[in-house]
Write an enzyme that holds these catalytic residues in place. Structure first.
Site, PDB file in Angstrom:
ATOM      1  N   ALA A  66       0.869  -1.181   0.000  1.00 38.73           N
ATOM      2  CA  ALA A  66       0.000   0.000   0.000  1.00 38.73           C
ATOM      3  C   ALA A  66       0.900   1.224   0.000  1.00 38.73           C
ATOM      4  O   ALA A  66       2.037   1.163   0.471  1.00 38.73           O
ATOM      5  CB  ALA A  66      -0.873  -0.014   1.245  1.00 38.73           C
ATOM      6  N   GLY A 112       0.443  -4.937   0.918  1.00 36.17           N
ATOM      7  CA  GLY A 112      -0.753  -4.964   0.063  1.00 36.17           C
ATOM      8  C   GLY A 112      -0.517  -5.660  -1.263  1.00 36.17           C
ATOM      9  O   GLY A 112      -1.460  -6.167  -1.876  1.00 36.17           O
ATOM     10  N   GLU A 115      -0.887  -9.240  -0.476  1.00 41.42           N
ATOM     11  CA  GLU A 115      -2.319  -9.424  -0.173  1.00 41.42           C
ATOM     12  C   GLU A 115      -3.138  -9.444  -1.461  1.00 41.42           C
ATOM     13  O   GLU A 115      -4.088 -10.216  -1.600  1.00 41.42           O
ATOM     14  CB  GLU A 115      -2.795  -8.317   0.776  1.00 41.42           C
ATOM     15  CG  GLU A 115      -2.196  -8.466   2.176  1.00 41.42           C
ATOM     16  CD  GLU A 115      -2.521  -7.302   3.091  1.00 41.42           C
ATOM     17  OE1 GLU A 115      -2.141  -6.162   2.757  1.00 41.42           O
ATOM     18  OE2 GLU A 115      -3.161  -7.522   4.129  1.00 41.42           O
ATOM     19  N   GLU A 135       4.311  -5.214   7.349  1.00 41.91           N
ATOM     20  CA  GLU A 135       3.546  -4.143   8.013  1.00 41.91           C
ATOM     21  C   GLU A 135       3.978  -3.875   9.454  1.00 41.91           C
ATOM     22  O   GLU A 135       3.988  -2.729   9.898  1.00 41.91           O
ATOM     23  CB  GLU A 135       2.037  -4.465   7.981  1.00 41.91           C
ATOM     24  CG  GLU A 135       1.384  -4.229   6.631  1.00 41.91           C
ATOM     25  CD  GLU A 135       1.471  -5.421   5.683  1.00 41.91           C
ATOM     26  OE1 GLU A 135       2.268  -6.338   5.963  1.00 41.91           O
ATOM     27  OE2 GLU A 135       0.750  -5.419   4.679  1.00 41.91           O
TER      28      GLU A 135
END
Ligand code: COA
Length: 260
Positions: A66, A112, A115, A135
């Site tokens: 992200a 992300g 993910e 993270e």
């Protein structure tokens, strides 16, 4: 449709979606997530398209996570909204798409990015790929489904170690873990994925869509997987694809599926 952060190309019955922010290692900002949602929605409706391949642009990254610059100043409410909106628009959306989505992991798939690859129906990686959920090194946890999908794919202990250390694994480890199905060279990655996609595209789209629903049901707490399978199996009997598939077998010819 015009996109700023992604590229979409359609070759016969195959679509390739490329996340196109190579200078930022294809980091997922909000605009990219929204564009991916719109692109997947459009491809789902496009009757010509039977399989989708998702990859990243450049030689270095699938997606490096992200976009940290976007959420570095968020508070608890905004953090929760970021995860909820992302999961709904992209990660859950891709997992539940009626058409197969293959992740072609061409480099870093972090946070992300991993993910997103895990939301796809399966993953193929190039030798230079590196995967991880870093993270906790930023003071957060995976928020786009990583705490749920990683244990589903690799087992709880391995997922706990990856999440707690925030470390990266290479492709040999990823294949040993069952996180990726195949490894290939960077140059051959897309062709490798296309070959698998072509095999899938020969089969009944209507049946594949029911299979995705049934397999996914086994990983949800609010539905009974075996019951979903029974229902999905029954639904197949009402489709033109089923008539064509069984008739073609009995007539000793190859089936030609229309996807309804
Ligand atoms: N969010 C925002 N920008 C990112 C990013 C991310 N997740 N990952 C990389 N970038 C940007 C860098 O800030 C840099 O931008 P700049 O040139 O404007 O400074 C550019 O992409 C290139 O990255 P850089 O770090 O210089 O490349 P590298 O080869 O030295 O390192 C990584 C590659 C993947 C190891 C490193 O970029 C990294 O650790 N990224 C963050 C991974 C992460 O924590 N993801 C989870 C987010 S929740």
């Amino acid at each position: 449709m015009e996109y700023n952060n992604i590229l979409v190309s359609i070759e016969d019955d195959l679509a390739i979606v490329t996340i196109n922010r190579p200078k930022k290692l294809n980091a997922l900002n909000t605009a990219t997530i929204k564009e991916l949602h719109l692109a997947f929605k459009a491809l789902q409706k496009n009757n010509k398209v039977r399989v989708i391949i998702l990859t990243g642009s450049g030689e270095k990254a699938f997606v490096a996570g992200a976009d940290i610059s976007e959420f570095a100043h968020f508070d608890t409410k905004q953090g929760g909204q970021l995860a909820a909106q992302g999961q709904e628009l992209l990660f859950d959306f891709v997992e539940n798409l009626h058409k197969p989505v293959i992740a072609a992991i061409n480099g870093f798939a972090l946070g992300g990015g991993l993910e997103l690859a895990m939301s796809c129906h399966f993953r193929i990686a190039s030798h230079n790929a590196r995967m991880g959920l870093p993270e906790v090194s930023l003071g957060v946890i995976p928020g786009y489904g990583g705490t749920q999908r990683l244990p589903q794919l690799v087992g709880k202990g391995r997922a706990m170690e990856m999440i707690m250390t925030g470390g990266m694994i290479d492709v040999e480890r990823a294949i040993e873990f069952g996180l990726v199905n195949h490894i290939t060279s960077s140059e051959e990655l897309l062709d490798f994925c296309k070959n698998i996609a072509k095999k899938i595209a020969k089969n009944s789209p209507a049946a594949i869509s029911q299979a995705i629903k049934a397999v996914n049901a086994g990983f949800k707490n609010d539905v009974h997987g075996f019951e979903v399978e029974i229902n999905a199996f029954g639904q197949c009997f009402g489709t033109d694809d089923f008539k064509e598939g069984t008739t073609a077998f009995l007539e000793k010819r190859k089936a030609s599926f229309q996807g309804s």
